[in-house]
Design an enzyme around this catalytic site. Structure first.
Site, PDB file in Angstrom:
ATOM      1  N   GLY A  72       0.770  -1.237   0.000  1.00 55.15           N
ATOM      2  CA  GLY A  72       0.000   0.000   0.000  1.00 55.15           C
ATOM      3  C   GLY A  72       0.800   1.284   0.000  1.00 55.15           C
ATOM      4  O   GLY A  72       0.333   2.319  -0.451  1.00 55.15           O
TER       5      GLY A  72
ATOM      6  N   GLU B 146       4.046   4.096   5.749  1.00 59.31           N
ATOM      7  CA  GLU B 146       2.839   3.272   5.663  1.00 59.31           C
ATOM      8  C   GLU B 146       1.748   4.043   4.932  1.00 59.31           C
ATOM      9  O   GLU B 146       1.784   5.280   4.860  1.00 59.31           O
ATOM     10  CB  GLU B 146       2.420   2.904   7.104  1.00 59.31           C
ATOM     11  CG  GLU B 146       1.181   2.083   7.281  1.00 59.31           C
ATOM     12  CD  GLU B 146       1.178   0.702   6.616  1.00 59.31           C
ATOM     13  OE1 GLU B 146       1.383   0.644   5.394  1.00 59.31           O
ATOM     14  OE2 GLU B 146       0.927  -0.298   7.312  1.00 59.31           O
TER      15      GLU B 146
ATOM     16  N   ASP C  81      -4.823   2.278  10.871  1.00 56.64           N
ATOM     17  CA  ASP C  81      -6.234   1.983  11.124  1.00 56.64           C
ATOM     18  C   ASP C  81      -6.348   1.565  12.598  1.00 56.64           C
ATOM     19  O   ASP C  81      -6.404   2.426  13.472  1.00 56.64           O
ATOM     20  CB  ASP C  81      -6.641   0.878  10.141  1.00 56.64           C
ATOM     21  CG  ASP C  81      -8.119   0.602  10.136  1.00 56.64           C
ATOM     22  OD1 ASP C  81      -8.902   1.533  10.311  1.00 56.64           O
ATOM     23  OD2 ASP C  81      -8.504  -0.571   9.943  1.00 56.64           O
TER      24      ASP C  81
ATOM     25  N   ASP D  18      -5.867  -0.470  -1.665  1.00 56.71           N
ATOM     26  CA  ASP D  18      -6.672  -1.345  -2.517  1.00 56.71           C
ATOM     27  C   ASP D  18      -7.968  -1.774  -1.861  1.00 56.71           C
ATOM     28  O   ASP D  18      -8.114  -1.716  -0.640  1.00 56.71           O
ATOM     29  CB  ASP D  18      -5.887  -2.613  -2.860  1.00 56.71           C
ATOM     30  CG  ASP D  18      -5.804  -3.573  -1.665  1.00 56.71           C
ATOM     31  OD1 ASP D  18      -5.435  -3.123  -0.560  1.00 56.71           O
ATOM     32  OD2 ASP D  18      -6.142  -4.756  -1.829  1.00 56.71           O
TER      33      ASP D  18
ATOM     34  N   PHE E 171     -13.969   3.236   4.204  1.00 52.67           N
ATOM     35  CA  PHE E 171     -12.950   2.445   3.523  1.00 52.67           C
ATOM     36  C   PHE E 171     -12.531   3.170   2.252  1.00 52.67           C
ATOM     37  O   PHE E 171     -13.347   3.456   1.383  1.00 52.67           O
ATOM     38  CB  PHE E 171     -13.480   1.051   3.198  1.00 52.67           C
ATOM     39  CG  PHE E 171     -12.384   0.108   2.828  1.00 52.67           C
ATOM     40  CD1 PHE E 171     -11.653  -0.536   3.812  1.00 52.67           C
ATOM     41  CD2 PHE E 171     -12.045  -0.100   1.495  1.00 52.67           C
ATOM     42  CE1 PHE E 171     -10.614  -1.388   3.483  1.00 52.67           C
ATOM     43  CE2 PHE E 171     -11.000  -0.948   1.156  1.00 52.67           C
ATOM     44  CZ  PHE E 171     -10.285  -1.596   2.155  1.00 52.67           C
ATOM     45  N   VAL E 172     -11.251   3.499   2.158  1.00 51.04           N
ATOM     46  CA  VAL E 172     -10.774   4.306   1.039  1.00 51.04           C
ATOM     47  C   VAL E 172      -9.875   3.491   0.115  1.00 51.04           C
ATOM     48  O   VAL E 172      -9.234   2.532   0.537  1.00 51.04           O
ATOM     49  CB  VAL E 172     -10.015   5.560   1.548  1.00 51.04           C
ATOM     50  CG1 VAL E 172     -10.962   6.495   2.286  1.00 51.04           C
ATOM     51  CG2 VAL E 172      -8.833   5.191   2.443  1.00 51.04           C
TER      52      VAL E 172
HETATM   53  P1  IMP Z   1      -3.944  -1.681  11.059  1.00 53.11           P
HETATM   54  O1  IMP Z   1      -2.997  -2.722  11.579  1.00 53.11           O
HETATM   55  O2  IMP Z   1      -5.370  -1.983  11.421  1.00 53.11           O
HETATM   56  O3  IMP Z   1      -3.568  -0.277  11.406  1.00 53.11           O
HETATM   57  O4  IMP Z   1      -3.935  -1.927   9.524  1.00 53.11           O
HETATM   58  C1  IMP Z   1      -3.458  -1.103   8.572  1.00 53.11           C
HETATM   59  C2  IMP Z   1      -3.627  -1.770   7.220  1.00 53.11           C
HETATM   60  O5  IMP Z   1      -5.010  -2.091   6.953  1.00 53.11           O
HETATM   61  C3  IMP Z   1      -3.218  -0.813   6.142  1.00 53.11           C
HETATM   62  O6  IMP Z   1      -1.845  -0.923   5.860  1.00 53.11           O
HETATM   63  C4  IMP Z   1      -4.096  -1.206   4.989  1.00 53.11           C
HETATM   64  O7  IMP Z   1      -3.478  -2.229   4.237  1.00 53.11           O
HETATM   65  C5  IMP Z   1      -5.353  -1.760   5.616  1.00 53.11           C
HETATM   66  N1  IMP Z   1      -6.433  -0.741   5.607  1.00 53.11           N
HETATM   67  C6  IMP Z   1      -6.985  -0.151   6.694  1.00 53.11           C
HETATM   68  N2  IMP Z   1      -7.939   0.734   6.332  1.00 53.11           N
HETATM   69  C7  IMP Z   1      -7.986   0.710   4.983  1.00 53.11           C
HETATM   70  C8  IMP Z   1      -8.780   1.430   3.999  1.00 53.11           C
HETATM   71  O8  IMP Z   1      -9.641   2.287   4.283  1.00 53.11           O
HETATM   72  N3  IMP Z   1      -8.523   1.125   2.695  1.00 53.11           N
HETATM   73  C9  IMP Z   1      -7.597   0.205   2.307  1.00 53.11           C
HETATM   74  N4  IMP Z   1      -6.841  -0.480   3.196  1.00 53.11           N
HETATM   75  C10 IMP Z   1      -7.032  -0.230   4.511  1.00 53.11           C
END
Ligand code: IMP
Length: 189
Positions: A53, A108, A112, A168, A161-162
Site C-alpha cells: 500500500g 505506511e 487503522d 486497494d 474504507f478508502v
Molecule cells: P492496522 O494494523 O489496522 O492499522 O492496519 C493497517 C492496514 O489495513 C493498512 O496498511 C491497509 O493495508 C489496511 N487498511 C486499513 N484501512 C484501509 C482502507 O480504508 N482502505 C484500504 N486499506 C485499509
C-alpha cells in the site's frame, strides 16, 4: 469516456483527496522530514516501505527528501483478515539491509487499528536503530485499538474504507492518483 474513465465513474462514489491535494501534502511532508533529520544530524535515512500500500506514496515522498535515502521494504500480513481481532501480524518479507545505528523511517499507507505499526515498531526497535519514526499518508484515529501515533501524518480521514494512491480493495484500485470511496455496490463485485 474511455473504458478506464467509465470504470472509475461506475465504481468510485466520491473523491476524498484529489491528486493536487495529495501531491502538495507529500511535498510538505518531505520538507518537514528533511528538516527534522538534518537537525538530528542524520547523513542518510533508511525508508522502510510497507508493501504494497505504501508504494505510490513512498515513491513520491523519497523523490522530494533532500538526504541520501536507502529504500528498503517489508511485507506483513494480519492473521485472519481485517474482520477478526486476533491482532497477530506475520512477516512475509523482512528487510534486506541492517538498520543498527541508522536512522529509520517506516512509511505506511494508513494507520487503522494501529496493530501493524505497533508490531513493526516493536520489532525494528529491537534492532537498535539510531532513531525510529513513522510516516503515514492517512490516519483513521477513530478506528484505533492500540496506542499508536505516527510522527508524520498526511491526512486524517473519517471511518470510511478508502482506495487509491496505493490503497486497494480486493487488490484493485491502487493505481489511482487520488483517494476515493467506492460506491456500496462496488463491494459486491
Ligand atoms: P492496522 O494494523 O489496522 O492499522 O492496519 C493497517 C492496514 O489495513 C493498512 O496498511 C491497509 O493495508 C489496511 N487498511 C486499513 N484501512 C484501509 C482502507 O480504508 N482502505 C484500504 N486499506 C485499509
Amino acid at each position: 469516456m474511455n473504458f478506464w474513465q467509465q470504470h472509475q465513474s461506475d465504481n468510485i462514489g466520491k473523491i476524498l483527496l484529489d491528486e493536487n491535494t495529495i501531491q502538495q501534502r507529500v511535498s510538505e511532508l518531505a520538507k518537514e522530514i528533511t528538516e527534522d533529520y538534518v537537525r538530528m544530524g542524520a547523513d542518510e535515512l533508511v525508508t522502510v516501505g510497507i508493501l504494497r500500500g505504501s508504494v505510490l506514496f513512498l515513491s513520491d515522498l523519497i523523490r522530494r527528501i533532500e538526504l541520501p535515502v536507502d529504500l528498503d521494504f517489508m511485507a506483513v500480513s494480519s492473521y485472519g483478515g481485517s474482520t477478526t481481532s486476533s491482532g497477530e501480524v506475520r512477516i512475509m518479507k523482512d528487510l534486506s539491509h541492517r538498520i543498527q545505528g541508522r536512522h529509520v523511517l517506516i512509511v505506511e499507507d494508513i494507520v487503522d487499528t494501529g496493530r501493524t505499526l505497533q508490531f513493526l515498531k516493536n520489532l525494528l526497535g529491537t534492532r537498535q536503530p539510531a532513531s525510529l519514526k513513522i510516516c503515514t499518508l492517512l490516519d483513521k484515529p477513530s478506528r484505533r485499538l492500540v496506542d499508536m501515533e505516527a510522527d508524520y501524518v498526511g491526512f486524517e480521514v473519517p471511518d470510511e474504507f478508502v482506495v487509491g494512491y496505493g490503497l486497494d480493495f480486493d487488490d484493485a484500485w491502487r493505481q489511482l492518483p487520488y483517494i476515493g470511496v467506492l460506491k456500496p455496490e462496488a463491494y459486491g463485485k
